[in-house]
Design a protein around this motif. Structure first.
Motif, PDB file in Angstrom:
ATOM      1  N   LEU A  48       0.839  -1.200   0.000  1.00 34.17           N
ATOM      2  CA  LEU A  48       0.000   0.000   0.000  1.00 34.17           C
ATOM      3  C   LEU A  48       0.874   1.251   0.000  1.00 34.17           C
ATOM      4  N   GLY A  49       1.898   1.268   0.840  1.00 35.14           N
ATOM      5  CA  GLY A  49       2.809   2.411   0.884  1.00 35.14           C
ATOM      6  C   GLY A  49       3.562   2.605  -0.414  1.00 35.14           C
ATOM      7  N   ARG A  50       3.952   1.514  -1.043  1.00 39.59           N
ATOM      8  CA  ARG A  50       4.720   1.574  -2.287  1.00 39.59           C
ATOM      9  C   ARG A  50       3.944   2.323  -3.382  1.00 39.59           C
ATOM     10  N   ILE A  51       2.639   2.168  -3.414  1.00 35.38           N
ATOM     11  CA  ILE A  51       1.805   2.868  -4.402  1.00 35.38           C
ATOM     12  C   ILE A  51       1.981   4.376  -4.278  1.00 35.38           C
ATOM     13  N   TYR A  52       2.138   4.845  -3.039  1.00 37.35           N
ATOM     14  CA  TYR A  52       2.226   6.280  -2.767  1.00 37.35           C
ATOM     15  C   TYR A  52       3.655   6.770  -2.559  1.00 37.35           C
TER      16      TYR A  52
END
Length: 152
Positions: free
Chosen positions: A12-16
């Motif tokens: 999830l963090g990688r997307i942002y």
């Protein structure tokens, strides 16, 4: 039936473009994670988190990508893919605004292809770069048709 994409904090963090720790902190700040890292009752009830084995001491939690995206956007984050697209449009339009004898199109012409949902963000990026060019929002086809027929 809609299917949700369930993601780890890392994914999830990688997307942002943020770390899992930062992502977890943002979810905690929003009341979706407890101090110990487990999802809150709110997160579980709203379908924003799913715990594989809630009875074990290790929290195998996955997060609803779509539901958490709304929350992360409200906190000002944009997916990296969108951020890259905004940067590319700003690069192109600022270069066209500066002009070149070998380029036969104008910034205004190229801006007509800019997706409407990116206009505000691209304009903001252009301002931050010190570029005077700003994309004008296009009138809807109906409004253009009305205004041209009223002139006739």
């Amino acid at each position: 039936m809609t299917t949700s994409l369930w993601l780890s904090l890392t994914d999830l963090g990688r997307i942002y473009g943020i770390s899992a720790v930062h992502c977890g902190r943002l979810l905690s700040d929003a009341g979706l994670r407890q101090e110990n890292g487990a999802p809150s009752c709110t997160a579980l009830k709203q379908g924003l988190a799913y715990q594989h084995h809630p009875s074990t001491s290790s929290y195998n939690t996955v997060w609803n990508g779509e539901g958490c995206a709304t929350l992360l956007r409200e906190q000002g984050l944009r997916p990296m893919a969108e951020r890259n697209l905004i940067d590319q449009w700003a690069d192109l339009l600022s270069a066209l605004e500066q002009g070149s004898p070998s380029i036969s199109t104008s910034a205004e012409e190229m801006a007509s292809d800019l997706p409407p949902n990116l206009v505000t963000q691209v304009n903001q990026e252009l301002r931050q770069r010190g570029c005077n060019f700003q994309v004008r929002r296009r009138a809807s086809a109906c409004r253009r048709a009305r205004s041209s027929s009223s002139r006739s």
